[in-house]
Scaffold this motif. Sequence first.
Motif, PDB file in Angstrom:
ATOM      1  N   THR A  21       0.836  -1.208   0.000  1.00  0.00           N
ATOM      2  CA  THR A  21       0.000   0.000   0.000  1.00  0.00           C
ATOM      3  C   THR A  21       0.870   1.258   0.000  1.00  0.00           C
ATOM      4  OG1 THR A  21      -0.149  -0.074   2.421  1.00  0.00           O
ATOM      5  CG2 THR A  21      -1.920  -1.145   1.185  1.00  0.00           C
ATOM      6  N   GLN A  22       1.998   1.191  -0.669  1.00  0.00           N
ATOM      7  CA  GLN A  22       2.839   2.381  -0.788  1.00  0.00           C
ATOM      8  C   GLN A  22       2.050   3.536  -1.413  1.00  0.00           C
ATOM      9  OE1 GLN A  22       6.811   1.437  -2.622  1.00  0.00           O
ATOM     10  NE2 GLN A  22       5.826  -0.545  -2.931  1.00  0.00           N
ATOM     11  N   SER A  23       2.291   4.732  -0.928  1.00  0.00           N
ATOM     12  CA  SER A  23       1.798   5.916  -1.640  1.00  0.00           C
ATOM     13  C   SER A  23       2.954   6.472  -2.462  1.00  0.00           C
ATOM     14  CB  SER A  23       1.272   6.969  -0.662  1.00  0.00           C
ATOM     15  OG  SER A  23       2.209   7.253   0.356  1.00  0.00           O
ATOM     16  N   LYS A  24       2.647   6.968  -3.658  1.00  0.00           N
ATOM     17  CA  LYS A  24       3.696   7.394  -4.574  1.00  0.00           C
ATOM     18  C   LYS A  24       3.381   8.786  -5.125  1.00  0.00           C
ATOM     19  CE  LYS A  24       5.232   2.768  -5.788  1.00  0.00           C
ATOM     20  NZ  LYS A  24       5.761   1.882  -6.839  1.00  0.00           N
ATOM     21  N   TYR A  25       4.220   9.749  -4.749  1.00  0.00           N
ATOM     22  CA  TYR A  25       3.973  11.129  -5.148  1.00  0.00           C
ATOM     23  C   TYR A  25       4.011  11.299  -6.659  1.00  0.00           C
ATOM     24  CZ  TYR A  25       3.892  16.196  -4.915  1.00  0.00           C
ATOM     25  OH  TYR A  25       3.526  17.504  -5.057  1.00  0.00           O
ATOM     26  N   ALA A  26       4.756  10.457  -7.341  1.00  0.00           N
ATOM     27  CA  ALA A  26       4.811  10.545  -8.805  1.00  0.00           C
ATOM     28  C   ALA A  26       3.439  10.336  -9.432  1.00  0.00           C
ATOM     29  CB  ALA A  26       5.797   9.514  -9.354  1.00  0.00           C
ATOM     30  N   ASN A  27       2.548   9.661  -8.695  1.00  0.00           N
ATOM     31  CA  ASN A  27       1.181   9.411  -9.181  1.00  0.00           C
ATOM     32  C   ASN A  27       0.173  10.340  -8.519  1.00  0.00           C
ATOM     33  OD1 ASN A  27       2.404   7.249 -10.482  1.00  0.00           O
ATOM     34  ND2 ASN A  27       1.768   5.751  -8.947  1.00  0.00           N
ATOM     35  N   LYS A  28       0.621  11.531  -8.122  1.00  0.00           N
ATOM     36  CA  LYS A  28      -0.207  12.410  -7.287  1.00  0.00           C
ATOM     37  C   LYS A  28      -1.537  12.802  -7.914  1.00  0.00           C
ATOM     38  CE  LYS A  28       2.195  16.679  -8.694  1.00  0.00           C
ATOM     39  NZ  LYS A  28       3.053  16.012  -9.707  1.00  0.00           N
ATOM     40  N   ASP A  29      -1.671  12.686  -9.205  1.00  0.00           N
ATOM     41  CA  ASP A  29      -2.936  13.043  -9.848  1.00  0.00           C
ATOM     42  C   ASP A  29      -3.945  11.901  -9.818  1.00  0.00           C
ATOM     43  OD1 ASP A  29      -2.013  15.595 -10.455  1.00  0.00           O
ATOM     44  OD2 ASP A  29      -1.103  14.926 -12.339  1.00  0.00           O
ATOM     45  N   GLN A  30      -3.534  10.731  -9.345  1.00  0.00           N
ATOM     46  CA  GLN A  30      -4.455   9.612  -9.169  1.00  0.00           C
ATOM     47  C   GLN A  30      -4.999   9.628  -7.743  1.00  0.00           C
ATOM     48  OE1 GLN A  30      -2.632   5.852 -10.212  1.00  0.00           O
ATOM     49  NE2 GLN A  30      -1.494   6.751 -11.914  1.00  0.00           N
ATOM     50  N   VAL A  31      -6.230   9.184  -7.557  1.00  0.00           N
ATOM     51  CA  VAL A  31      -6.855   9.153  -6.230  1.00  0.00           C
ATOM     52  C   VAL A  31      -7.388   7.744  -5.962  1.00  0.00           C
ATOM     53  CG1 VAL A  31      -8.606  10.166  -4.726  1.00  0.00           C
ATOM     54  CG2 VAL A  31      -7.564  11.564  -6.525  1.00  0.00           C
ATOM     55  N   PRO A  32      -6.690   6.996  -5.062  1.00  0.00           N
ATOM     56  CA  PRO A  32      -5.404   7.292  -4.450  1.00  0.00           C
ATOM     57  C   PRO A  32      -4.276   7.023  -5.428  1.00  0.00           C
ATOM     58  CG  PRO A  32      -6.109   5.122  -3.760  1.00  0.00           C
ATOM     59  CD  PRO A  32      -7.210   5.680  -4.632  1.00  0.00           C
ATOM     60  N   THR A  33      -3.045   7.144  -4.957  1.00  0.00           N
ATOM     61  CA  THR A  33      -1.917   7.073  -5.886  1.00  0.00           C
ATOM     62  C   THR A  33      -1.530   5.650  -6.270  1.00  0.00           C
ATOM     63  OG1 THR A  33      -0.350   7.172  -4.032  1.00  0.00           O
ATOM     64  CG2 THR A  33      -0.970   9.262  -5.093  1.00  0.00           C
ATOM     65  N   THR A  34      -2.030   4.649  -5.560  1.00  0.00           N
ATOM     66  CA  THR A  34      -1.697   3.258  -5.891  1.00  0.00           C
ATOM     67  C   THR A  34      -2.906   2.354  -5.685  1.00  0.00           C
ATOM     68  OG1 THR A  34      -0.867   2.923  -3.627  1.00  0.00           O
ATOM     69  CG2 THR A  34       0.767   3.455  -5.327  1.00  0.00           C
ATOM     70  N   PRO A  35      -3.065   1.329  -6.501  1.00  0.00           N
ATOM     71  CA  PRO A  35      -4.234   0.452  -6.388  1.00  0.00           C
ATOM     72  C   PRO A  35      -4.232  -0.410  -5.135  1.00  0.00           C
ATOM     73  CG  PRO A  35      -2.719  -0.371  -8.066  1.00  0.00           C
ATOM     74  CD  PRO A  35      -2.231   0.990  -7.681  1.00  0.00           C
ATOM     75  N   GLY A  36      -3.048  -0.686  -4.567  1.00  0.00           N
ATOM     76  CA  GLY A  36      -2.998  -1.495  -3.354  1.00  0.00           C
ATOM     77  C   GLY A  36      -3.742  -0.861  -2.197  1.00  0.00           C
ATOM     78  N   GLN A  37      -3.764   0.468  -2.161  1.00  0.00           N
ATOM     79  CA  GLN A  37      -4.502   1.162  -1.103  1.00  0.00           C
ATOM     80  C   GLN A  37      -6.003   0.921  -1.240  1.00  0.00           C
ATOM     81  OE1 GLN A  37      -2.950   5.218   0.066  1.00  0.00           O
ATOM     82  NE2 GLN A  37      -1.905   5.020  -1.913  1.00  0.00           N
ATOM     83  N   VAL A  38      -6.498   0.957  -2.471  1.00  0.00           N
ATOM     84  CA  VAL A  38      -7.922   0.716  -2.702  1.00  0.00           C
ATOM     85  C   VAL A  38      -8.293  -0.684  -2.224  1.00  0.00           C
ATOM     86  CG1 VAL A  38      -9.753   0.582  -4.417  1.00  0.00           C
ATOM     87  CG2 VAL A  38      -7.933   2.273  -4.677  1.00  0.00           C
ATOM     88  N   LYS A  39      -7.486  -1.648  -2.577  1.00  0.00           N
ATOM     89  CA  LYS A  39      -7.744  -3.036  -2.188  1.00  0.00           C
ATOM     90  C   LYS A  39      -7.861  -3.167  -0.676  1.00  0.00           C
ATOM     91  CE  LYS A  39      -5.689  -7.685  -2.484  1.00  0.00           C
ATOM     92  NZ  LYS A  39      -5.471  -7.859  -1.021  1.00  0.00           N
TER      93      LYS A  39
END
Length: 428
Positions: A21-39
């Motif tokens: 569930t890493q957050s990644k600033y490079a993907n800051k325009d995505q909400v959230p920045t990584t799919p693992g967080q959604v899961k």
Amino acid sequence: MVFADLDFLEKNFIHYAKEDTQSKYANKDQVPTTPGQVKMMKELAGQVKDYGLESYYNEKTAFAIGRLPANAAGIAPLGFFAHVDTVEYDDRFPVRPQVHRNYQGEKLALDEANGIFLDPAEFPDLLTLKGQTLITSDGKTVLGTDDKAGVTGLLAALKYLHEHPEVDHGDVYVAFGPDEEIGLGGQRFDPADFPGVEFAYTLDNGRPGDFEYETFNASAAELKIKGTVVHPGEAYGLMVNATTIMTEFLEALPKDQVPEKSRGHDGFIMVTDAESSVDSARVGLIIRDFDWDKFLAKEDLVRDLVARLGEKYGADRFDLHLRRQYENIYNGIKDKPYVVNLALDAYEKAGLTANVQTFRGGTDGNFITQKGIPTPNLFNGGGNYHGRYEYVTVEQMDQLAELLVAIVSEHARQSREGRDERPLEKYW
């Protein structure tokens, strides 16, 4: 004394720690920045239904929201926040929690082949954990104590309240949030997901007993400098070297207001990165202070320095962008002492000695407080956050669960008998 189900705490922490569930600033325009967080958040939204909560995942904000309905009248709603994301780490190495039962303060080999040891000689707080079930990383990456220990303690508290209906409570709202580590999650939280909630608490870093209701005020600054490139053999009176100007700017910054010389209630100005050539230069800065006037003075210092250089070299050579990141939660809490006093009363009820301190950073509570819900920080247990030496114990998460139930119970009691509205003390 064991409060909750230790097996429940251990199994849930290890289960969620293993999820990426890493957050990644490079993907800051995505909400959230990584799919693992959604899961993970959707899984949590499902799990809390087993403990009597109504829950859902807010697709717009990427928060998983739950509400435990009140079982007694006349008690205002309160809330708790825990974030599911971790800092970034080397994707080649998944998180592999290691369990050390009945830890006795010995030096532990996390990754012996690479010389990675968790040693009380280096981390003396480990000596306070003798006899507990210690969970560590495998020495290759983070463990995820920040904030999966907070998530786990909150789950245990909800399970306890579900199994002990004799504990009176009003509506208890919980939010499992994204992207806290990159400062985006709390900004996106929608207070409409916490209707009627007067106050809340984050369950972020700290040892059992730690409590913070003061954080930094924070700004970030980026300075761009434009030079003039001329062949060095013909540069007299013509070349303007952006690297030279950048060096002059850096040299003019106060030498005693830097992180490596700051502690306690001190603020600082930190150069985070810099790059330059003759043609152009760029400097990144962060500005931090607990005191609002001192914070503004640090911002003004940077502005004034750039203005003076502009007078010397030409204002059109400088582009300063200064951005407010968050405000001290104390600004929104100082006139609402109940949220602090309730927590302090609950610490005592749970048998914890409150260690009130300043939080030399920020939490989701900074943004949530600015949205009208005062939100100081409790603790999640463990230590050595954000690195391969991260750890937590099952017993520390148990202490968090006990404190959360104590807050809920004490809030119900004070709602009937009168709130503790003593003026806040200064602990700094």
